[in-house]
Design a protein around this motif. Sequence first.
Motif: not given
Length: 162
Positions: A1-19
Amino acid sequence: MDIMDKIESFQVNHLTLKRGIYVSRKDRIGEETVTTFDLRMKVPNQEPVMNTAEMHTIEHLGATFLRNHPIYGNKTIYFGPMGCRTGFYVLFAGDLSSEDIVPVIREMFDFIASFEGDVPGADARSCGNYLDMNLPMARFEARKYFMEVLNCLTPQNLRYPE
């Protein structure tokens, strides 16, 4: 299987994400737009995640509330938990912003925080895992999100970080 693009939700910076409440994505289906919202209840990778029992209870109560809402009942496509257990996704018909849905999300979490009685659909005939429910913890988590996040939203709680 070829490497797939990251989906949008995995591109959110979870290191700086607030509630908060975030537009996760917008999809066109024919002439209609469906807006997916990220209802982030826990700071990713910093706070303990919710257990499945309270998340399951919030799911039952939230879905029931939204499907019976006089305005959003016909706009609700889906309400359910994130796999990471830090919040929920809600999908509404329409090209909406986070600000547009703040009132109904406040209503829903106030409803959950004060709910008493039998959880809708929490029986063997209606649910595939009806014993995995925890109403007291669901109320606690809903009240915490309502008081600490929904009652004091800022632009940083309504737009994903860069």
